[in-house]
Design an enzyme around this catalytic site. Structure first.
Site, PDB file in Angstrom:
ATOM      1  N   ARG A  28     116.885   8.485  67.076  1.00  0.00           N
ATOM      2  CA  ARG A  28     117.429   9.209  65.924  1.00  0.00           C
ATOM      3  C   ARG A  28     118.876   9.624  66.155  1.00  0.00           C
ATOM      4  NH1 ARG A  28     111.942  12.494  64.355  1.00  0.00           N
ATOM      5  NH2 ARG A  28     111.076  10.801  63.106  1.00  0.00           N
ATOM      6  N   GLU A  40     112.021   0.261  66.266  1.00  0.00           N
ATOM      7  CA  GLU A  40     110.943  -0.042  65.326  1.00  0.00           C
ATOM      8  C   GLU A  40     109.995  -1.105  65.871  1.00  0.00           C
ATOM      9  OE1 GLU A  40     110.059   1.688  62.986  1.00  0.00           O
ATOM     10  OE2 GLU A  40     111.815   2.927  62.657  1.00  0.00           O
ATOM     11  N   GLN A  45     102.431  -0.226  66.165  1.00  0.00           N
ATOM     12  CA  GLN A  45     101.079   0.005  66.694  1.00  0.00           C
ATOM     13  C   GLN A  45     101.091   0.835  67.970  1.00  0.00           C
ATOM     14  OE1 GLN A  45      99.564  -0.940  63.814  1.00  0.00           O
ATOM     15  NE2 GLN A  45      97.896  -1.548  65.103  1.00  0.00           N
ATOM     16  N   THR A  46     102.089   1.662  68.136  1.00  0.00           N
ATOM     17  CA  THR A  46     102.221   2.443  69.360  1.00  0.00           C
ATOM     18  C   THR A  46     102.711   3.838  68.978  1.00  0.00           C
ATOM     19  OG1 THR A  46     102.928   0.410  70.428  1.00  0.00           O
ATOM     20  CG2 THR A  46     103.226   2.407  71.678  1.00  0.00           C
ATOM     21  N   LEU A  83     103.569  -1.737  77.386  1.00  0.00           N
ATOM     22  CA  LEU A  83     103.672  -1.436  75.944  1.00  0.00           C
ATOM     23  C   LEU A  83     102.641  -2.222  75.135  1.00  0.00           C
ATOM     24  CD1 LEU A  83     107.382  -1.130  74.724  1.00  0.00           C
ATOM     25  CD2 LEU A  83     105.549   0.553  74.582  1.00  0.00           C
ATOM     26  N   GLY A  84     102.226  -3.378  75.665  1.00  0.00           N
ATOM     27  CA  GLY A  84     101.237  -4.183  74.954  1.00  0.00           C
ATOM     28  C   GLY A  84     101.834  -5.021  73.844  1.00  0.00           C
ATOM     29  N   TYR A 123     107.141  -3.771  57.022  1.00  0.00           N
ATOM     30  CA  TYR A 123     107.416  -2.435  57.554  1.00  0.00           C
ATOM     31  C   TYR A 123     108.768  -2.386  58.264  1.00  0.00           C
ATOM     32  CZ  TYR A 123     107.896   1.470  60.524  1.00  0.00           C
ATOM     33  OH  TYR A 123     108.456   2.550  61.136  1.00  0.00           O
ATOM     34  N   ASP A 141     103.991   2.400  56.776  1.00  0.00           N
ATOM     35  CA  ASP A 141     103.123   2.314  57.946  1.00  0.00           C
ATOM     36  C   ASP A 141     101.866   3.142  57.690  1.00  0.00           C
ATOM     37  OD1 ASP A 141     103.907   4.886  58.073  1.00  0.00           O
ATOM     38  OD2 ASP A 141     104.534   4.855  60.160  1.00  0.00           O
ATOM     39  N   CYS A 210      98.903  18.758  46.822  1.00  0.00           N
ATOM     40  CA  CYS A 210      98.095  17.711  47.447  1.00  0.00           C
ATOM     41  C   CYS A 210      96.766  17.578  46.713  1.00  0.00           C
ATOM     42  CB  CYS A 210      97.860  18.032  48.923  1.00  0.00           C
ATOM     43  SG  CYS A 210      96.856  16.783  49.765  1.00  0.00           S
TER      44      CYS A 210
END
Length: 357
Positions: A28, A40, A45-46, A83-84, A123, A141, A210
């Site tokens: 950021r 990104e 998925q992490t 990290l996969g 995404y 996401d 909401c």
DNA sequence: AAAACGTGGCT
DNA sequence: TAGCCAAGTTT
């Protein structure tokens, strides 16, 4: 007169909350397209907290696309280890090469060009274009879907079917000129407040409007349909030693753990039998070696994409008279194993081997 | 359209 | 322990 436009009240409250509560994540600071793109892809998925150390190491080593494009694959794999989803890395390298070659080293600002980059889907394209260039694309996401499914009480499942409904909701609420901040606000709300299990509704800046909360349907939002229960497997792993060196082989591109180094292993689906002999036979078929079984190491459980496996490591020794060499096989010194890119479950075994005695 | 693709933390 | 979950994309 208070503003009652439902679009504005949502985005205004959300952005105010975000500016006060957002985490100081490294990507950021100075969000250039390069920095956002790298983050990104790592974040797919992490969870953010797991990515931070990887991201900082990466940015220290590679400051632009050409440095990634020209890096050694083993170095890249080692930096990604743990990290996969390693195909992300191969795609990312190809995307960097493409950007250097065809876009003068600048991430394309055109959505169609962006999404055509390897590893860049709806995404990631939306996230980079909105956060780095402030262009009005959704960054859809699971966090965003969860927030919207609750806020608008949407019954459409988040894990199947078209995304058009959710994308249109994002665009409906997105305030002009604030795409990047808005997208990050929704994602951050999902990550910190609108949590999957126990949402912290009392802290929520938009709890007043909401729908799921007011209708009492919070427990059913978001709705999911895709549930795969993991199958169990037993995998026999061969740790073959020769003169204190350890035998490793490189996996092919494509499939599981592409390009990484591993111990030979064999899936065991029998109820009984001599596992050591079965593994020894496999080693002979696969690599032409006849090592001698010595002992077992502690078993390790692992799970990935619908599989729960127990890995059972067998230690073998190979007589010096047998010389096995090849392109994608390697006899690693124990002290050297740490520099080989090895998938997480094999790494646990490798650590036992390299730190033993 | 559905399955493959990693990993570790949390309940 | 076993299941759920996570800043998705590819085939």
């Amino acid at each position: 007169m208070k503003n009652t436009d439902p679009r504005e009240s949502f985005s205004t409250a959300l952005i105010s909350w975000y500016l006060l509560n957002r985490r100081d994540l490294p990507w950021r600071e100075n969000p250039t397209a390069y920095r956002v793109f790298m983050s990104e892809v790592m974040l797919q998925q992490t969870q953010a907290s797991r990515v931070v150390p990887y991201y900082e190491r990466w940015m220290k080593k590679f400051q632009d696309y050409s440095m990634v494009a020209s890096a050694c694959m083993d170095t890249l794999l080692l930096m990604w280890e743990g990290l996969g989803y390693y195909s992300r890395l191969h795609s990312l390298v190809n995307a960097c090469k493409h950007i250097v070659k065809n876009h003068r080293g600048i991430f394309p600002s055109d959505y169609q060009e962006a999404i055509s980059l390897p590893g860049v889907g709806p995404y990631t394209a939306g996230a980079v274009l909105s956060i780095a260039y402030n262009l009005p694309y959704p960054a859809l996401d699971v966090n965003v879907k969860r927030v919207l499914a609750r806020y608008c009480d949407i019954d459409a499942p988040v894990d199947r079917g078209p995304d058009a409904l959710y994308r249109n909701k994002v665009l409906f609420f997105m305030p002009p000129g604030k795409a990047g901040t808005f997208n990050q606000s929704v994602m951050e709300l999902g990550a910190l407040c609108c949590l999957p299990r126990s949402p912290r509704c009392s802290e929520c800046p938009v709890k007043g409007d909401c729908l799921a909360l007011s209708r009492g349907s919070l427990e059913h939002r978001p709705r999911r349909v895709n549930r795969i229960h993991p199958r169990k497997r037993k995998i026999l792993v061969a740790v073959i030693l020769q003169n204190g060196n350890v035998f490793l082989r490189r996996r092919l591109k494509g499939g599981l753990w592409p390009g990484m180094w591993e111990f030979p292993h064999w899936e065991w689906d029998e109820d009984s039998g001599d596992e050591a002999v079965a593994l020894q036979n496999f080693i002979f078929r696969e690599h032409g070696m006849k090592p001698v079984f010595r002992n077992l190491l502690p078993s390790i459980t692992c799970s990935y994409s619908g599989i729960r496996a127990i890995m059972v490591p067998f230690v073998f020794t190979l007589n010096t008279s047998q010389e096995i060499r090849g392109k994608d096989v390697y006899w690693s010194e124990r002290s050297e194993i740490i520099n080989m890119p090895i998938p997480s479950t094999h790494r646990k075994i490798a650590d036992i081997v390299s730190f033993a005695r």
